[in-house]
Motif scaffolding. Structure first.
Motif, mmCIF file in Angstrom:
data_model
loop_
_atom_site.group_PDB
_atom_site.id
_atom_site.type_symbol
_atom_site.label_atom_id
_atom_site.label_comp_id
_atom_site.label_asym_id
_atom_site.label_seq_id
_atom_site.Cartn_x
_atom_site.Cartn_y
_atom_site.Cartn_z
ATOM 1 N N ARG A 101 0.834 -1.217 0.000
ATOM 2 C CA ARG A 101 0.000 0.000 0.000
ATOM 3 C C ARG A 101 0.862 1.258 0.000
ATOM 4 O O ARG A 101 0.508 2.258 -0.634
ATOM 5 N N GLN A 102 1.971 1.214 0.693
ATOM 6 C CA GLN A 102 2.881 2.355 0.671
ATOM 7 C C GLN A 102 3.426 2.596 -0.734
ATOM 8 O O GLN A 102 3.595 3.741 -1.163
ATOM 9 N N TRP A 103 3.683 1.510 -1.444
ATOM 10 C CA TRP A 103 4.123 1.651 -2.834
ATOM 11 C C TRP A 103 3.025 2.302 -3.673
ATOM 12 O O TRP A 103 3.297 3.207 -4.479
ATOM 13 N N TYR A 104 1.770 1.880 -3.469
ATOM 14 C CA TYR A 104 0.669 2.408 -4.271
ATOM 15 C C TYR A 104 0.524 3.924 -4.104
ATOM 16 O O TYR A 104 -0.052 4.587 -4.970
ATOM 17 N N LEU A 105 1.025 4.452 -3.003
ATOM 18 C CA LEU A 105 0.929 5.893 -2.760
ATOM 19 C C LEU A 105 2.010 6.681 -3.503
ATOM 20 O O LEU A 105 1.978 7.915 -3.509
ATOM 21 N N GLN A 106 2.943 5.982 -4.136
ATOM 22 C CA GLN A 106 4.017 6.638 -4.887
ATOM 23 C C GLN A 106 3.540 6.892 -6.321
ATOM 24 O O GLN A 106 3.915 6.216 -7.266
ATOM 25 N N VAL A 107 2.680 7.892 -6.452
ATOM 26 C CA VAL A 107 2.020 8.131 -7.727
ATOM 27 C C VAL A 107 2.812 9.120 -8.586
ATOM 28 O O VAL A 107 3.696 9.831 -8.108
ATOM 29 N N THR A 108 2.476 9.153 -9.851
ATOM 30 C CA THR A 108 3.083 10.086 -10.794
ATOM 31 C C THR A 108 2.580 11.507 -10.532
ATOM 32 O O THR A 108 1.670 11.728 -9.722
ATOM 33 N N GLU A 109 3.163 12.451 -11.244
ATOM 34 C CA GLU A 109 2.771 13.850 -11.080
ATOM 35 C C GLU A 109 1.284 14.064 -11.348
ATOM 36 O O GLU A 109 0.632 14.891 -10.700
ATOM 37 N N ALA A 110 0.734 13.325 -12.278
ATOM 38 C CA ALA A 110 -0.689 13.455 -12.598
ATOM 39 C C ALA A 110 -1.580 12.879 -11.505
ATOM 40 O O ALA A 110 -2.776 13.177 -11.450
ATOM 41 N N GLY A 111 -1.007 12.042 -10.657
ATOM 42 C CA GLY A 111 -1.767 11.483 -9.542
ATOM 43 C C GLY A 111 -2.666 10.321 -9.877
ATOM 44 O O GLY A 111 -3.401 9.837 -9.011
ATOM 45 N N ASP A 112 -2.604 9.807 -11.109
ATOM 46 C CA ASP A 112 -3.528 8.747 -11.503
ATOM 47 C C ASP A 112 -2.842 7.419 -11.803
ATOM 48 O O ASP A 112 -3.469 6.500 -12.313
ATOM 49 N N ALA A 113 -1.546 7.305 -11.477
ATOM 50 C CA ALA A 113 -0.821 6.064 -11.760
ATOM 51 C C ALA A 113 0.297 5.861 -10.755
ATOM 52 O O ALA A 113 0.863 6.822 -10.229
ATOM 53 N N VAL A 114 0.612 4.582 -10.489
ATOM 54 C CA VAL A 114 1.645 4.205 -9.521
ATOM 55 C C VAL A 114 2.959 3.973 -10.259
ATOM 56 O O VAL A 114 3.009 3.263 -11.273
ATOM 57 N N ARG A 115 4.020 4.557 -9.732
ATOM 58 C CA ARG A 115 5.327 4.435 -10.377
ATOM 59 C C ARG A 115 5.875 2.998 -10.264
ATOM 60 O O ARG A 115 5.702 2.349 -9.232
ATOM 61 N N PRO A 116 6.571 2.516 -11.284
ATOM 62 C CA PRO A 116 7.265 1.231 -11.161
ATOM 63 C C PRO A 116 8.323 1.306 -10.059
ATOM 64 O O PRO A 116 8.911 2.370 -9.823
ATOM 65 N N LEU A 117 8.568 0.180 -9.414
ATOM 66 C CA LEU A 117 9.626 0.139 -8.422
ATOM 67 C C LEU A 117 10.992 0.185 -9.122
ATOM 68 O O LEU A 117 11.123 -0.251 -10.277
ATOM 69 N N PRO A 118 12.012 0.683 -8.430
ATOM 70 C CA PRO A 118 13.310 0.899 -9.087
ATOM 71 C C PRO A 118 13.936 -0.355 -9.698
ATOM 72 O O PRO A 118 14.666 -0.257 -10.688
ATOM 73 N N PHE A 119 13.665 -1.520 -9.110
ATOM 74 C CA PHE A 119 14.300 -2.739 -9.599
ATOM 75 C C PHE A 119 13.509 -3.423 -10.709
ATOM 76 O O PHE A 119 13.896 -4.488 -11.197
ATOM 77 N N PHE A 120 12.395 -2.843 -11.130
ATOM 78 C CA PHE A 120 11.609 -3.430 -12.216
ATOM 79 C C PHE A 120 12.380 -3.360 -13.533
ATOM 80 O O PHE A 120 13.315 -2.570 -13.701
ATOM 81 N N ASP A 121 11.947 -4.163 -14.472
ATOM 82 C CA ASP A 121 12.480 -4.126 -15.825
ATOM 83 C C ASP A 121 12.364 -2.697 -16.376
ATOM 84 O O ASP A 121 11.372 -2.009 -16.114
ATOM 85 N N PRO A 122 13.356 -2.232 -17.134
ATOM 86 C CA PRO A 122 13.299 -0.870 -17.686
ATOM 87 C C PRO A 122 12.061 -0.607 -18.547
ATOM 88 O O PRO A 122 11.688 0.549 -18.758
#
Length: 224
Positions: free
Chosen positions: A120-141
């Motif tokens: 849930r803490q990850w889900y709060l890491q949204v993009t500037e637009a506020g409508d999407a969750v950022r990929p985690l740093p270790f995800f595939d590019p």
């Protein structure tokens, strides 16, 4: 010949099933690795209206347009939300559901409800637009932001679609920390209606345990 429809988890596209798709096809099966709306090569379609229902319609649309029957739906992680909804809407076309270290939702539950506080803490890491969750740093590019509404919208199902269906759960036992799917796996191990497997793998089963996963899918297709 079995028809497999492969649904990725958060932030991923159909590309995450590339090797698995090739292996399934080399065994004479049909495999459809899908990218959901707003993600990967379809990221240009991301907007605030993309939600769980959108992703369910993505898949039901493919089943209808391609006239697919006796389908094995495979969902990784968040993909468990999607395949559950698809099977409820098109029960006559689905022979099996395979959950790859995934959520198994009931009616009225959302992805937010089914994960741990860490997720849930990850889900709060949204993009500037506020409508999407950022990929985690270790995800595939190639990973892209995931529509937030998909994680918050409760799934609505009738619960009557599981009759005569073969459901499989593949648990990744090699998380570096505690897995948010342990309780689900332990519960399903006690349910005779389910077939369960535990693989010594990280969450990305397609990358970390490809041969074991291929064997499970081939066995599921043969049994169906």
């Amino acid at each position: 010949m079995t028809t497999f429809v492969l649904i990725p988890g958060m932030c991923h596209g159909g590309w995450c099933f590339h090797e698995l798709t090739e292996q399934l096809r080399s065994h004479g099966h049909r495999a459809y690795p899908l990218t959901l709306t707003g993600l990967s090569e379809r990221s240009h379609l991301l907007h605030g209206g993309v939600n769980l229902d959108t992703h369910i319609r993505d898949v039901t649309g493919v089943l209808a347009a391609e006239r697919l029957q006796d389908v094995v739906l495979v969902g990784h992680s968040y993909g468990g939300m999607v395949i559950t909804g698809v099977a409820d809407r098109m029960p006559g076309r689905v022979s099996s559901l395979v959950y790859l270290d995934a959520v198994v939702p009931a009616d009225g539950q959302s992805m937010w409800d089914l994960v741990s506080d860490t997720e849930r803490q990850w889900y709060l890491q949204v993009t500037e637009a506020g409508d999407a969750v950022r990929p985690l740093p270790f995800f595939d590019p190639r990973a892209t932001p995931h529509p937030l509404a998909c994680l918050l919208q409760p799934l609505r199902v009738t619960g009557g679609s599981a009759h005569n269906r073969r459901d499989v759960y593949v648990y990744a036992a090699g998380w570096p920390a505690s897995s948010p799917f342990t309780a689900t796996y332990q519960r399903l191990c006690q349910d005779p209606a389910w077939i369960t497997y535990a693989l010594d793998s990280g969450h990305n089963l397609m990358r970390d345990a490809p041969q074991d996963l291929l064997k499970i899918l081939l066995e599921t297709g043969e049994a169906g």
